[in-house]
Design a protein around this motif. Structure first.
Motif, short mmCIF file in Angstrom:
data_model
loop_
_atom_site.label_atom_id
_atom_site.label_comp_id
_atom_site.label_asym_id
_atom_site.label_seq_id
_atom_site.Cartn_x
_atom_site.Cartn_y
_atom_site.Cartn_z
N ASP A 1 53.38 38.89 80.65
CA ASP A 1 52.39 37.81 80.65
C ASP A 1 51.03 38.48 80.79
O ASP A 1 50.69 39.00 81.85
N LYS B 1 41.01 31.80 77.09
CA LYS B 1 40.35 32.82 77.91
C LYS B 1 39.62 33.77 76.95
O LYS B 1 38.77 33.33 76.20
N SER C 1 46.74 33.40 76.96
CA SER C 1 46.05 32.10 76.87
C SER C 1 45.21 31.99 75.61
O SER C 1 44.66 32.98 75.12
N ALA D 1 50.80 28.95 80.86
CA ALA D 1 51.81 28.60 81.87
C ALA D 1 53.06 28.08 81.16
O ALA D 1 54.19 28.46 81.48
N SER E 1 45.55 39.73 86.81
CA SER E 1 44.39 38.89 86.50
C SER E 1 43.30 38.85 87.56
O SER E 1 42.36 39.62 87.52
#
Ligand SMILES: *Cc1c(COP(=O)(O)O)cnc(C)c1O
Length: 464
Positions: A258, A295, A292, A154, A228
């Motif tokens: 992203d 993940k 990330s 984020a 996602s």
């Protein structure tokens, strides 16, 4: 009657003289113990003044000593505790996402218990940059020109937008304005980053022309977001990032993606739906890619930003970077994780997240049989079965993907599944399981080597 109750409440001074409280003075400062006793006694006095339920009040007064002991015990039992994950969800955000192996823990232990060269350039003997620690290995493995690590993905998206698109427009497909777990909503994150959102296309279909038509004088960035945790199926279309890159080149726009989870390994070899790897995304020519750390990478909470050196350098100079920076714990563990990827077979073996995802059905069946036998050995009448089930990757990765797995299912006789579930959660080492109708499912995919003994013992105690 209430008067009698007030009279029964002991004095703080006399309490602290009691043997059962004195033992705590070796572990907790007297001031703190006295404070807890005083607060508890005050609470009981105010309860007596507020309620007339004498029965409850009497039992509260009778239990004063035990209740205070519970509070003192709670003080040095940590709130963040180990739990046993029997949900089969590998990257479980509520259960801490990725798990470190003993090996990774040992590698970072030395760094955490000693001084380090966190911001010290050993070859020059002068101040260095913490960002240099992992940049080279990340670039080598992903093919990126430059890399920067921040607090989480984020933060990575916010920093990238703030640096590259603040006060300017960022174009996004309407099909990708996702919400990830409430605290990450693409439109709001973009606003935080200072970018003006320009939506294009429709919920189910967005075409390259939609982007083309939206590009104007004030456009800063074209943003692609991995959807996602959901998927639009049926009559749907989205634009591949390779086409956006081409458009961006023609129009002189920055194109950013992203990736969310971002996988370093092509998991389709293991029967999992193909997703482009981070390396493949970089190769498409995207200017910026973020993903990330905890993940599919299998590391600590972090956000990894890859991209063109010129853009990453700009981000490094952004004042926000200081606020989003990572500490030595994150850098040490992230470096250790990335080094595993130098040899893919090692990463697949040594990173628990990957290991659990690629386990075969047969391997998990053996795990189920092991637990089954451990339970039956002590309790031959236990009503349990080995059953097929489905587990999920989690963390918003591949939401539709169901992985074939095996479980030990408990069929309670004298109690019910909801009750067992609650008892499991109240254990010293809580067990988090799935409930399906009236059985409790222990999905073995996410059970770790040292979990078996504990599960077997608790199952036997609870089923008795
Ligand atoms: C998970 C996810 C995020 C948030 O990442 P964190 O590391 O949890 O901050 C952002 N974007 C996408 C697409 C995601 O899947």
């Amino acid at each position: 009657m209430k008067k009698d109750l007030y009279r029964k409440i002991p004095k703080v001074d006399s309490m602290i003289e009691k043997e059962e409280f004195k033992t705590y003075l070796n572990k907790i400062d007297q001031k703190i113990v006295v404070g807890i006793i005083r607060k508890h006694l005050d609470d009981i006095r105010s309860e007596i003044s507020r309620t007339d339920d004498l029965k409850t009040l009497e039992s509260r007064v009778e239990n004063i000593d035990n209740d205070i002991i519970d509070k003192l015990e709670d003080l040095y039992r940590s709130n963040l505790r180990r739990v046993i994950n029997c949900t089969g969800v590998v990257v479980h955000t509520n259960l801490g996402r990725s798990v470190f192996s003993e090996e990774i823990f040992n590698e970072i232990k030395d760094v955490l218990t000693h001084y380090t060269n966190l911001e010290y350039d050993l070859s020059k003997g002068e101040r260095g940059s913490r960002y240099d620690i992992v940049e080279d290995v990340i670039c080598l493995l992903t093919g990126a020109e430059a890399a920067l690590v921040v607090n989480n993905n984020a933060a990575a998206v916010i920093l990238a937008l703030n640096t590259l698109s603040s006060g300017r427009e960022a174009i996004v497909s309407r099909g990708e304005l996702v919400e990830i777990g409430g605290s990450f909503r693409v439109p709001e994150v973009m606003r935080m980053g200072g970018a003006q959102l320009v939506e294009v296309g429709t919920t189910n279909r967005t075409h390259l022309e939609d982007f083309e038509n939206a590009i104007g004088e004030n456009t800063g960035v074209i943003l692609k977001v991995h959807t996602s945790n959901y998927k639009v199926i049926g009559f749907s279309k989205s634009v591949d990032s390779a086409d956006l890159v081409k458009l961006g080149r023609e129009k002189g726009m920055i194109v950013m993606e992203d990736l969310g989870s971002g996988t370093m390994v092509d998991l389709s070899k293991f029967g999992i739906t193909y997703e482009p790897t981070v390396h493949e995304c970089v190769r498409k020519g995207l200017d910026i890619v973020t993903f990330s750390g905890d993940k599919l990478l299998g590391g600590p909470q972090a956000g990894i930003i890859l991209g063109k050196k010129e853009l990453i350098d700009k981000m490094k100079k952004n004042q926000l970077t200081r606020a989003l920076r990572v500490d030595k714990f994150t850098l040490a563990s992230l470096e250790s994780i990335f080094r595993k990827y130098l040899l893919e077979s090692k990463a697949l073996k040594d990173i628990p997240t990957l290991r659990m995802i690629i386990q075969t059905e047969e391997e998990i069946k053996l795990k189920a049989e092991k637990l089954y036998n451990m339970i039956k050995e002590k309790n031959p009448h236990a009503n349990i079965k080995i059953e097929k089930c489905n587990s999920k990757i989690g963390g918003g990765s591949l939401p539709e993907e169901l992985l074939d797995s095996y479980a030990v299912a408990l069929y309670p006789e004298k109690t019910n599944a909801a009750r067992i579930d609650r008892d499991f959660r109240n254990l010293e080492i809580p067990i988090v399981a799935r409930i399906n109708e009236d059985r409790v499912i222990l999905d073995m995919r996410t059970v770790l080597d040292d979990d078996y003994e504990i599960i077997a013992e608790e199952v036997n105690r609870i089923l008795k």
